[in-house]
Write a protein that holds these residues in place. Structure first.
Motif, PDB file in Angstrom:
ATOM      1  N   THR A   1      -9.931  -1.821  -2.886  1.00 20.07           N
ATOM      2  CA  THR A   1      -9.343  -0.526  -2.507  1.00 20.07           C
ATOM      3  C   THR A   1      -9.409  -0.329  -0.997  1.00 20.07           C
TER       4      THR A   1
ATOM      5  N   SER B   1      -7.191  -3.059   0.894  1.00 17.22           N
ATOM      6  CA  SER B   1      -5.743  -2.832   0.804  1.00 17.22           C
ATOM      7  C   SER B   1      -5.337  -1.606   1.623  1.00 17.22           C
TER       8      SER B   1
ATOM      9  N   LYS C   1      -2.719  -1.681   4.763  1.00 19.28           N
ATOM     10  CA  LYS C   1      -1.544  -0.781   4.810  1.00 19.28           C
ATOM     11  C   LYS C   1      -1.572   0.057   6.093  1.00 19.28           C
TER      12      LYS C   1
ATOM     13  N   SER D   1       5.592  -1.153  -0.748  1.00 20.28           N
ATOM     14  CA  SER D   1       5.436  -0.988  -2.203  1.00 20.28           C
ATOM     15  C   SER D   1       5.238  -2.350  -2.882  1.00 20.28           C
TER      16      SER D   1
ATOM     17  N   GLU E   1       1.623  -3.056  -2.454  1.00 28.09           N
ATOM     18  CA  GLU E   1       0.838  -2.241  -3.400  1.00 28.09           C
ATOM     19  C   GLU E   1       0.861  -2.867  -4.789  1.00 28.09           C
TER      20      GLU E   1
ATOM     21  N   CYS F   1      -1.415  -5.810  -4.884  1.00 28.55           N
ATOM     22  CA  CYS F   1      -2.824  -5.382  -4.992  1.00 28.55           C
ATOM     23  C   CYS F   1      -3.148  -4.968  -6.429  1.00 28.55           C
ATOM     24  N   ASP F   2      -2.248  -4.191  -7.038  1.00 29.07           N
ATOM     25  CA  ASP F   2      -2.492  -3.732  -8.419  1.00 29.07           C
ATOM     26  C   ASP F   2      -2.534  -4.921  -9.377  1.00 29.07           C
TER      27      ASP F   2
END
Lengths: 323, 160
Positions: free
Chosen positions: A188, A191, A195, A257, A260, A263-264
């Motif tokens: 968390t 990332s 960003k 995005s 993201e 990362c997810d």
């Protein structure tokens, strides 16, 4: 004691079967419209299929997750690492609300998804009674309030509070005695730092700004990242190339995005082995993250359907599932 | 000295019942928690998970059996304790230890396998037969220990 969670893990095993698996996500993505997608969701116990209040339905699903976990775990503080972001989100909202003298009731996160009552935060910030807040929030609440009052810059106070939230998450992760919680915290923070570095780099922010905005974490060399982001995008990519996030560069180049999503997906990959662990708090933490991921995916799909996005465009955004 | 021999022999019998029984109690408790978790959401799974829960209970029974055999040899059950030497008493203690130690360790590990199998059955009820085999494998070593303890107690009993 790993045996402490045997009952809880057995309950989670049952609930895992009700998670939306990849084929269900695919059928949601392929649904001709939002009505059909809502009907599929209703078949899986999400909402009533009417679609009058999509946000309410998603909030109900989040509430279900936390109510279920609260039934199983006597001390919910072990999962605070997942909730600190919401507390600090509420702090940001309270600071802006108080500085601008306007009510922002709808932006506060409530219920079991916070560790601090949002009304307490609102009152403490409004009355400048920062001592009423948890010790870790007092200083940053005071500093952010001062910053917004002196500069009128809401973005500055947001950056300060975001960094404090990340530091709190990192500390909670380090203090946790479970690998999933530690890994979640590290990923968390890292990332968020990446960003922030990219955004700041594109906005030509200087190194001093970056040093204030980036939170320390173990998997990134923050001074080097700040230096590179202050120089150029290429320097930033070169720095990331030397980290464990090198595989993400191609996604970062595409869009924030896409990063993201990377990362997810990485998080889902890392937690997936918990499906087979019968002991420890790991499967519970993994279930919370899986539900969070699932709700995020459903939100994206429904929002895509509402906005008439193409199936391909929605599919590009959907994350991998836990089961 | 003869009292000390009897003391060690009874200590052996007590350890077999106590340690193996403690392992089984803990094991059945662990598997019971997992079983309760499954039955909360799937009440129809009760019969299957109950069988898996009971598997780590056998070590306690074996420990009890060894304690009975040892005490019978010692004449304690009949109310007339035998007059045995220190060496024979220590031999009884040694004979009971395999069941005590292996009983405890195997019960805990069988319970872990049973908990995992209960999770398997909750997701794949059709795999109940296979799920029984995983914890049952651990039973092999408890049976080996039972066999050695029984043979050893019989051998010690034959010593004059």
């Amino acid at each position: 004691m790993p045996e402490e969670y045997i009952y809880a893990v057995a309950r989670v095993r049952g609930k895992e079967q009700k998670l939306l698996a990849a084929p269900v996500m695919d059928s949601l993505v392929s649904a001709p419209g939002v009505t059909e997608a809502l009907r599929i969701l209703a078949d899986h116990g999400w909402g009533d299929g009417e679609g009058t209040d999509i946000d309410g339905m998603l909030a109900d699903e989040r509430e279900k997750t936390w109510s279920f976990i609260a039934e199983l775990v006597p001390d919910m503080s072990v999962f605070d690492v997942f909730l600190y972001a919401n507390d600090y989100h509420n702090l940001k909202a309270a600071v802006k609300e108080s500085a601008r003298m306007e009510s922002r009731d709808s932006v506060f996160i409530r219920g079991k998804e916070t560790t601090v009552d949002p009304e307490l935060i609102r009152r403490a910030v409004k009355d400048r009674d920062f001592g009423a807040l948890p010790e870790e929030m007092q200083e940053i609440a005071r500093d952010a309030m001062d910053a917004i009052l002196h500069t009128g810059d809401g973005q500055l106070s947001d950056i300060m509070i975001d960094r404090a939230a990340l530091i709190r998450i990192a500390e909670a992760g380090k203090a946790a005695d479970n690998e999933i919680l530690r890994m979640y915290a590290e990923l968390t923070v890292a990332s968020a730092d990446i960003k922030t570095a990219i955004r700041a780099c594109l906005m030509k922010k200087d190194k001093a700004f970056l040093e204030k905005a980036l939170a320390p974490c173990d998997s990134l060399d923050i001074p080097a990242l700040a230096q590179a982001a202050a120089e150029s995008v290429d320097a930033l990519y070169e720095t990331l190339e030397r980290t464990v996030y090198a595989d993400a560069i191609s996604e970062i180049r595409k869009s924030p995005s896409a990063f993201e999503r990377w990362c997810d997906n990485l998080l889902m990959d890392k937690i997936r082995p918990e499906i087979h662990h019968p002991f420890t708090i790991g499967p519970l933490a993994a279930y919370i993250l899986a539900r969070d991921n699932e709700i995020k995916c459903v939100r994206m799909i429904l929002s895509g359907k509402v906005n008439d996005l193409s199936v391909e465009s929605i599919r590009e955004r959907v994350r991998e599932t836990y089961v | 000295m003869s009292d000390l021999g009897l003391f060690f022999a009874i200590l052996g019998a007590a350890l077999a019942a106590l340690v193996a029984g403690a392992g089984s109690a803990k094991g059945v408790g662990m598997a019971g928690q997992a079983a309760a978790g499954v039955v909360t959401d799937q009440p129809d799974m009760f019969g299957r998970v109950l069988i898996l829960q009971l598997l780590p209970g056998t070590q306690g029974i074996y420990g009890l059996l060894i304690a009975f055999v040892a005490m019978n040899n010692l004449g304690i059950i009949g109310g007339q304790p035998a007059n045995i030497s220190l060496l024979k008493g220590l031999a009884y203690l040694g004979a009971c230890l395999p069941m005590a130690i292996v009983g405890y360790i195997s019960a805990i590990n069988q319970a872990k396998a049973a908990v995992a199998s209960i999770a398997l059955v909750s997701k794949r009820p059709d795999q109940f037969g296979k799920s029984m085999l995983f914890p049952a494998m651990v039973e092999t070593y408890a049976i080996f220990a039972l066999l050695i303890s029984i043979l050893a107690i019989s051998g010690v009993g034959a010593i004059q």
